[in-house]
Design a protein around this motif. Structure first.
Motif, mmCIF file in Angstrom:
data_model
loop_
_atom_site.group_PDB
_atom_site.id
_atom_site.type_symbol
_atom_site.label_atom_id
_atom_site.label_comp_id
_atom_site.label_asym_id
_atom_site.label_seq_id
_atom_site.Cartn_x
_atom_site.Cartn_y
_atom_site.Cartn_z
ATOM 1 N N ILE A 30 0.839 -1.202 0.000
ATOM 2 C CA ILE A 30 0.000 0.000 0.000
ATOM 3 C C ILE A 30 0.873 1.251 0.000
ATOM 4 O O ILE A 30 0.609 2.210 -0.736
ATOM 5 N N ALA A 31 1.935 1.241 0.818
ATOM 6 C CA ALA A 31 2.853 2.384 0.858
ATOM 7 C C ALA A 31 3.519 2.587 -0.510
ATOM 8 O O ALA A 31 3.670 3.723 -0.982
ATOM 9 N N LEU A 32 3.901 1.475 -1.146
ATOM 10 C CA LEU A 32 4.512 1.561 -2.462
ATOM 11 C C LEU A 32 3.524 2.118 -3.492
ATOM 12 O O LEU A 32 3.898 2.916 -4.359
ATOM 13 N N ALA A 33 2.255 1.724 -3.387
ATOM 14 C CA ALA A 33 1.233 2.225 -4.298
ATOM 15 C C ALA A 33 1.013 3.728 -4.114
ATOM 16 O O ALA A 33 0.826 4.459 -5.091
ATOM 17 N N VAL A 34 1.041 4.183 -2.856
ATOM 18 C CA VAL A 34 0.897 5.620 -2.596
ATOM 19 C C VAL A 34 2.024 6.401 -3.259
ATOM 20 O O VAL A 34 1.793 7.460 -3.872
ATOM 21 N N LEU A 35 3.229 5.875 -3.159
ATOM 22 C CA LEU A 35 4.374 6.551 -3.771
ATOM 23 C C LEU A 35 4.320 6.473 -5.294
ATOM 24 O O LEU A 35 4.594 7.457 -5.988
ATOM 25 N N SER A 36 3.951 5.319 -5.821
ATOM 26 C CA SER A 36 3.942 5.128 -7.273
ATOM 27 C C SER A 36 2.854 5.952 -7.949
ATOM 28 O O SER A 36 3.037 6.443 -9.072
ATOM 29 N N TYR A 37 1.716 6.103 -7.289
ATOM 30 C CA TYR A 37 0.575 6.815 -7.867
ATOM 31 C C TYR A 37 0.374 8.187 -7.202
ATOM 32 O O TYR A 37 -0.735 8.719 -7.210
ATOM 33 N N ARG A 38 1.438 8.732 -6.651
ATOM 34 C CA ARG A 38 1.313 9.968 -5.880
ATOM 35 C C ARG A 38 0.792 11.137 -6.712
ATOM 36 O O ARG A 38 0.048 11.981 -6.197
ATOM 37 N N GLU A 39 1.158 11.191 -7.992
ATOM 38 C CA GLU A 39 0.722 12.327 -8.808
ATOM 39 C C GLU A 39 -0.779 12.283 -9.071
ATOM 40 O O GLU A 39 -1.479 13.289 -8.894
ATOM 41 N N ILE A 40 -1.293 11.135 -9.469
ATOM 42 C CA ILE A 40 -2.737 11.035 -9.730
ATOM 43 C C ILE A 40 -3.525 11.110 -8.424
ATOM 44 O O ILE A 40 -4.614 11.689 -8.378
ATOM 45 N N LEU A 41 -2.954 10.550 -7.358
ATOM 46 C CA LEU A 41 -3.609 10.661 -6.048
ATOM 47 C C LEU A 41 -3.672 12.117 -5.594
ATOM 48 O O LEU A 41 -4.666 12.550 -4.998
ATOM 49 N N PHE A 42 -2.632 12.876 -5.894
ATOM 50 C CA PHE A 42 -2.617 14.291 -5.528
ATOM 51 C C PHE A 42 -3.728 15.050 -6.255
ATOM 52 O O PHE A 42 -4.402 15.901 -5.656
ATOM 53 N N VAL A 43 -3.922 14.752 -7.522
ATOM 54 C CA VAL A 43 -4.972 15.425 -8.296
ATOM 55 C C VAL A 43 -6.347 15.130 -7.697
ATOM 56 O O VAL A 43 -7.163 16.040 -7.489
ATOM 57 N N HIS A 44 -6.612 13.868 -7.417
ATOM 58 C CA HIS A 44 -7.909 13.486 -6.850
ATOM 59 C C HIS A 44 -8.070 14.020 -5.423
ATOM 60 O O HIS A 44 -9.161 14.469 -5.037
ATOM 61 N N ALA A 45 -6.987 13.966 -4.648
ATOM 62 C CA ALA A 45 -7.060 14.453 -3.266
ATOM 63 C C ALA A 45 -7.306 15.957 -3.216
ATOM 64 O O ALA A 45 -8.042 16.441 -2.342
ATOM 65 N N ALA A 46 -6.711 16.694 -4.152
ATOM 66 C CA ALA A 46 -6.916 18.148 -4.188
ATOM 67 C C ALA A 46 -8.381 18.485 -4.440
ATOM 68 O O ALA A 46 -8.929 19.416 -3.836
ATOM 69 N N GLN A 47 -9.023 17.713 -5.325
ATOM 70 C CA GLN A 47 -10.446 17.946 -5.602
ATOM 71 C C GLN A 47 -11.298 17.650 -4.371
ATOM 72 O O GLN A 47 -12.184 18.435 -4.003
ATOM 73 N N THR A 48 -11.036 16.512 -3.728
ATOM 74 C CA THR A 48 -11.796 16.152 -2.533
ATOM 75 C C THR A 48 -11.580 17.164 -1.412
ATOM 76 O O THR A 48 -12.530 17.557 -0.721
#
Length: 249
Positions: A41-59
């Motif tokens: 899970i930690a590796l996935a957060v790091l690997s997908y950090r850019e797309i997660l950042f985009v979605h997290a910013a909207q939320t």
């Protein structure tokens, strides 16, 4: 007690839980498509950090806008209930009764009425956060020091002056307690709105990941959700230290 001493017990419990989770998944040969280990899970957060950042910013945007208006409306509504007893007698029971309605059931209606843009998601956040802020502030206004109130009345102060100089300052600790509860709802409420219909956000990311059977990405989004909530709680605690310096937190 120092900050490190306060944080040590929960961090110890959290670290132990994560370690036990990791060992259980690996030793029991649990499929990663069912329950991924924390390391993945930690590796996935790091690997997908850019797309997660985009979605997290909207939320986060939806949550902050909704929380802002929930606080404004909640404090204003609490003051109105306190200053107008006749209105309070009719409205307060209805306010409590409104909490029996599952707000998640209203989300599809709000999206059908207002579309898939930011407004319906912010409105869902308002509905989730309005009640704790209102009730905490209203109860605190009633619990103000009556001796101080009587003193200001004897000096000819108006109801608004008493509210401004005595009741509202005295209500700050309870207000922040209600705000802390509301903050824990804000991110979740925004995600609930996104589950029903949205173009971007952590809720959308979770749904698409679950539909693709990428369970590790669902957990990665959950980790980001928790981090956002903890960050908001930390900001509320910081604000409380600034505006209520006499309270021990």
């Amino acid at each position: 007690m120092t900050m490190l001493e306060k944080l040590f017990p929960p961090l110890l419990i959290l670290t132990s839980f994560i370690g036990a989770w990791e060992l259980y998944v690996r030793l029991a040969n649990i499929s990663k498509t069912v329950l991924p280990p924390p390391s993945d899970i930690a590796l996935a957060v790091l690997s997908y950090r850019e797309i997660l950042f985009v979605h997290a910013a909207q939320t986060l945007k939806e949550a902050l806008i909704g929380l802002f208006f929930a606080v404004l409306l909640g404090v204003g509504f609490a003051a109105a209930l306190f200053l107008m007893p006749r209105v309070r007698a009719g409205v307060y029971p209805l306010l409590v009764l409104s909490q029996t309605i599952p707000l998640i059931a209203l989300a599809p209606l709000l999206l059908m009425w207002f579309g898939f843009d930011l407004f319906p998601k912010a409105l869902i956040v308002i509905l989730y956060c309005f009640f704790p802020v209102t009730i905490a502030t209203f109860d605190a206004l009633r619990a103000a020091d009556e001796n101080m109130v009587d003193l200001l009345k004897a000096m000819g102060a108006s109801s608004w002056q008493i509210l401004s100089y005595v009741r509202l300052p005295a209500a700050l600790p309870s207000f922040f307690s209600g705000l802390r509860i509301a903050v824990t709802y804000a991110i979740t409420a925004a995600i609930v709105g996104e589950f029903v219909g949205a173009y971007r956000g952590l809720g959308v990311f979770m749904l698409t990941s679950a539909n693709s059977r990428a369970i590790v990405l669902v957990f990665a989004a959950l980790v980001v959700t928790m981090l956002l909530t903890v960050a908001l709680l930390a900001l509320v605690s910081l604000a409380e230290r600034v505006f209520v310096p006499w309270k021990k937190i």
